[in-house]
Scaffold this active site. Structure first.
Site, PDB file in Angstrom:
ATOM      1  N   ARG A 123     -33.612  24.088  -9.133  1.00 34.14           N
ATOM      2  CA  ARG A 123     -32.755  24.816  -8.173  1.00 34.14           C
ATOM      3  C   ARG A 123     -32.794  26.324  -8.456  1.00 34.14           C
ATOM      4  O   ARG A 123     -32.753  26.742  -9.603  1.00 34.14           O
ATOM      5  CB  ARG A 123     -31.311  24.320  -8.257  1.00 34.14           C
ATOM      6  CG  ARG A 123     -30.373  25.148  -7.360  1.00 34.14           C
ATOM      7  CD  ARG A 123     -29.063  24.485  -7.098  1.00 34.14           C
ATOM      8  NE  ARG A 123     -28.324  24.175  -8.305  1.00 34.14           N
ATOM      9  CZ  ARG A 123     -27.187  23.479  -8.320  1.00 34.14           C
ATOM     10  NH1 ARG A 123     -26.679  23.021  -7.188  1.00 34.14           N
ATOM     11  NH2 ARG A 123     -26.578  23.218  -9.456  1.00 34.14           N
ATOM     12  N   ARG A 167     -22.568  18.665 -18.188  1.00 32.14           N
ATOM     13  CA  ARG A 167     -22.027  18.364 -16.856  1.00 32.14           C
ATOM     14  C   ARG A 167     -22.172  16.877 -16.533  1.00 32.14           C
ATOM     15  O   ARG A 167     -21.281  16.274 -15.931  1.00 32.14           O
ATOM     16  CB  ARG A 167     -22.738  19.204 -15.796  1.00 32.14           C
ATOM     17  CG  ARG A 167     -22.307  20.668 -15.855  1.00 32.14           C
ATOM     18  CD  ARG A 167     -23.313  21.568 -15.183  1.00 32.14           C
ATOM     19  NE  ARG A 167     -23.350  21.391 -13.751  1.00 32.14           N
ATOM     20  CZ  ARG A 167     -24.394  21.753 -12.994  1.00 32.14           C
ATOM     21  NH1 ARG A 167     -25.466  22.278 -13.537  1.00 32.14           N
ATOM     22  NH2 ARG A 167     -24.341  21.578 -11.692  1.00 32.14           N
TER      23      ARG A 167
HETATM   24  P1  AP5 Z   1     -27.134  20.766  -4.270  1.00 34.59           P
HETATM   25  O1  AP5 Z   1     -26.881  20.417  -2.845  1.00 34.59           O
HETATM   26  O2  AP5 Z   1     -26.967  22.187  -4.686  1.00 34.59           O
HETATM   27  O3  AP5 Z   1     -26.347  19.753  -5.224  1.00 34.59           O
HETATM   28  P2  AP5 Z   1     -24.805  19.596  -5.531  1.00 34.59           P
HETATM   29  O4  AP5 Z   1     -24.485  18.154  -5.547  1.00 34.59           O
HETATM   30  O5  AP5 Z   1     -23.988  20.485  -4.647  1.00 34.59           O
HETATM   31  O6  AP5 Z   1     -24.835  20.103  -7.037  1.00 34.59           O
HETATM   32  P3  AP5 Z   1     -23.921  21.109  -7.874  1.00 34.59           P
HETATM   33  O7  AP5 Z   1     -24.667  21.312  -9.165  1.00 34.59           O
HETATM   34  O8  AP5 Z   1     -23.600  22.362  -7.117  1.00 34.59           O
HETATM   35  O9  AP5 Z   1     -22.672  20.270  -8.104  1.00 34.59           O
HETATM   36  P4  AP5 Z   1     -21.672  20.388  -9.215  1.00 34.59           P
HETATM   37  O10 AP5 Z   1     -20.671  19.410  -8.786  1.00 34.59           O
HETATM   38  O11 AP5 Z   1     -22.154  20.232 -10.610  1.00 34.59           O
HETATM   39  O12 AP5 Z   1     -21.323  21.948  -9.219  1.00 34.59           O
HETATM   40  P5  AP5 Z   1     -20.107  22.768  -8.615  1.00 34.59           P
HETATM   41  O13 AP5 Z   1     -20.665  23.977  -8.017  1.00 34.59           O
HETATM   42  O14 AP5 Z   1     -19.193  21.902  -7.832  1.00 34.59           O
HETATM   43  O15 AP5 Z   1     -28.647  20.313  -4.615  1.00 34.59           O
HETATM   44  C1  AP5 Z   1     -29.185  20.494  -5.917  1.00 34.59           C
HETATM   45  C2  AP5 Z   1     -30.661  20.912  -5.779  1.00 34.59           C
HETATM   46  O16 AP5 Z   1     -31.406  19.833  -5.192  1.00 34.59           O
HETATM   47  C3  AP5 Z   1     -30.908  22.112  -4.867  1.00 34.59           C
HETATM   48  O17 AP5 Z   1     -31.995  22.847  -5.364  1.00 34.59           O
HETATM   49  C4  AP5 Z   1     -31.257  21.482  -3.501  1.00 34.59           C
HETATM   50  O18 AP5 Z   1     -32.097  22.314  -2.723  1.00 34.59           O
HETATM   51  C5  AP5 Z   1     -31.964  20.207  -3.932  1.00 34.59           C
HETATM   52  N1  AP5 Z   1     -31.739  19.070  -3.031  1.00 34.59           N
HETATM   53  C6  AP5 Z   1     -30.591  18.780  -2.350  1.00 34.59           C
HETATM   54  N2  AP5 Z   1     -30.745  17.627  -1.657  1.00 34.59           N
HETATM   55  C7  AP5 Z   1     -32.021  17.192  -1.940  1.00 34.59           C
HETATM   56  C8  AP5 Z   1     -32.767  16.038  -1.500  1.00 34.59           C
HETATM   57  N3  AP5 Z   1     -32.234  15.114  -0.683  1.00 34.59           N
HETATM   58  N4  AP5 Z   1     -34.028  15.889  -1.977  1.00 34.59           N
HETATM   59  C9  AP5 Z   1     -34.568  16.806  -2.824  1.00 34.59           C
HETATM   60  N5  AP5 Z   1     -33.921  17.930  -3.230  1.00 34.59           N
HETATM   61  C10 AP5 Z   1     -32.647  18.101  -2.806  1.00 34.59           C
HETATM   62  O19 AP5 Z   1     -19.308  23.116  -9.974  1.00 34.59           O
HETATM   63  C11 AP5 Z   1     -19.831  24.009 -10.925  1.00 34.59           C
HETATM   64  C12 AP5 Z   1     -18.816  24.190 -12.055  1.00 34.59           C
HETATM   65  O20 AP5 Z   1     -17.592  24.752 -11.519  1.00 34.59           O
HETATM   66  C13 AP5 Z   1     -18.365  22.886 -12.750  1.00 34.59           C
HETATM   67  O21 AP5 Z   1     -19.264  22.478 -13.764  1.00 34.59           O
HETATM   68  C14 AP5 Z   1     -16.994  23.312 -13.302  1.00 34.59           C
HETATM   69  O22 AP5 Z   1     -17.134  24.120 -14.449  1.00 34.59           O
HETATM   70  C15 AP5 Z   1     -16.442  24.186 -12.168  1.00 34.59           C
HETATM   71  N6  AP5 Z   1     -15.675  23.400 -11.180  1.00 34.59           N
HETATM   72  C16 AP5 Z   1     -15.969  23.233  -9.854  1.00 34.59           C
HETATM   73  N7  AP5 Z   1     -15.041  22.465  -9.253  1.00 34.59           N
HETATM   74  C17 AP5 Z   1     -14.140  22.143 -10.223  1.00 34.59           C
HETATM   75  C18 AP5 Z   1     -12.966  21.337 -10.217  1.00 34.59           C
HETATM   76  N8  AP5 Z   1     -12.542  20.686  -9.118  1.00 34.59           N
HETATM   77  N9  AP5 Z   1     -12.285  21.209 -11.400  1.00 34.59           N
HETATM   78  C19 AP5 Z   1     -12.694  21.843 -12.524  1.00 34.59           C
HETATM   79  N10 AP5 Z   1     -13.810  22.598 -12.590  1.00 34.59           N
HETATM   80  C20 AP5 Z   1     -14.534  22.744 -11.436  1.00 34.59           C
END
Ligand code: AP5
Length: 209
Positions: A123, A167
């Protein structure tokens, strides 16, 4: 009404699918990860506090996350529905959400762990417009540059291998128990998230229809 939660491990494609579906359904995409990253980039006190947790892959404390999400969830554009992406992430957050709003569907993104690691390591994101790319499945037209504004693409600090391992562990210990929580309420639908993006979108539409 579409009051939807996307639940799934890091890299499952929640953000990618939320962008498409929120546009189609005319409802906001509320991503706590995006809200927190914006606070970090803007160097707000909350962003400063959240930064260390995010870099290492741990959850940001509930109080901070609720502070940033609370107003957004109650804003006018979310009254007709929303896609919550990345919230709730533990039982305390799920219980708080339950007191604030009723949900219509919870979608569980299901995908093998090896594919998550492949997607996260490839990514890249644009630091200006936040567009998300993938070196394998969605490469930019010019290598290393955003298609929209030409900015140099970066790797998220938490997509480095040490943080990815944390994570995945945090997901299985703190977030995965929510699957049972929502299954018992009859809200959970399983989505095979391992196909190409368009296939996943088609399946998702059928679950929300
Ligand atoms: P993408 O769509 O970006 O995946 P995602 O599921 O959104 O992954 P994230 O890593 O953003 O989720 P996350 O839950 O860990 O992070 P968040 O930002 O919420 O796709 C991933 C990649 O694959 C991309 O390159 C995309 O192009 C590719 N792709 C997508 N679909 C595909 C397909 N079908 N085939 C092939 N390739 C594909 O959280 C980050 C941090 O914030 C957390 O670790 C935590 O520290 C904090 N945080 C956020 N929310 C909270 C909460 N509620 N409570 C406490 N801490 C929080």
């Amino acid at each position: 009404m579409h009051r939807i939660v996307f639940l799934g491990p890091p890299g499952a494609g929640k953000g990618t699918q939320a962008l498409v579906l929120a546009r189609e359904l005319g409802i906001p995409h509320l991503s706590t990860g995006d809200l927190l990253r914006a606070a970090v980039a803007a160097k707000t006190p909350l962003g400063h506090e959240a930064d260390g947790y995010m870099r290492s892959g741990r959850l940001v404390p509930d109080g901070l996350v609720l502070g940033i999400l609370g107003e957004r969830l109650e804003s006018a554009d979310a009254r007709e529905g929303f896609i919550l992406d990345g919230f709730p992430r533990n039982l305390a957050q799920a219980e708080t959400l339950e007191r604030r709003t009723q949900l219509d569907r919870v979608i569980s993104f299901e995908i093998p762990a090896e594919e998550l690691v492949r997607r996260l390591s490839a990514r890249r994101v644009c630091p200006l417009c936040q567009s998300v790319y993938n070196l394998v499945s969605r490469p930019p037209r010019t290598p290393g540059r955003c298609d929209r504004d030409g900015a140099e693409l970066l790797q998220r600090p938490d997509d480095r291998p040490e943080a990815v391992a944390t994570r995945l562990e945090v997901y299985s210990v703190q977030t995965a128990p929510l699957l049972e929580f929502y299954r018992r309420k009859g809200l959970l639908r399983a989505l095979d998230a391992s196909g190409v993006p368009d296939e996943v979108t088609r399946h998702l539409r059928s679950l929300l229809g």
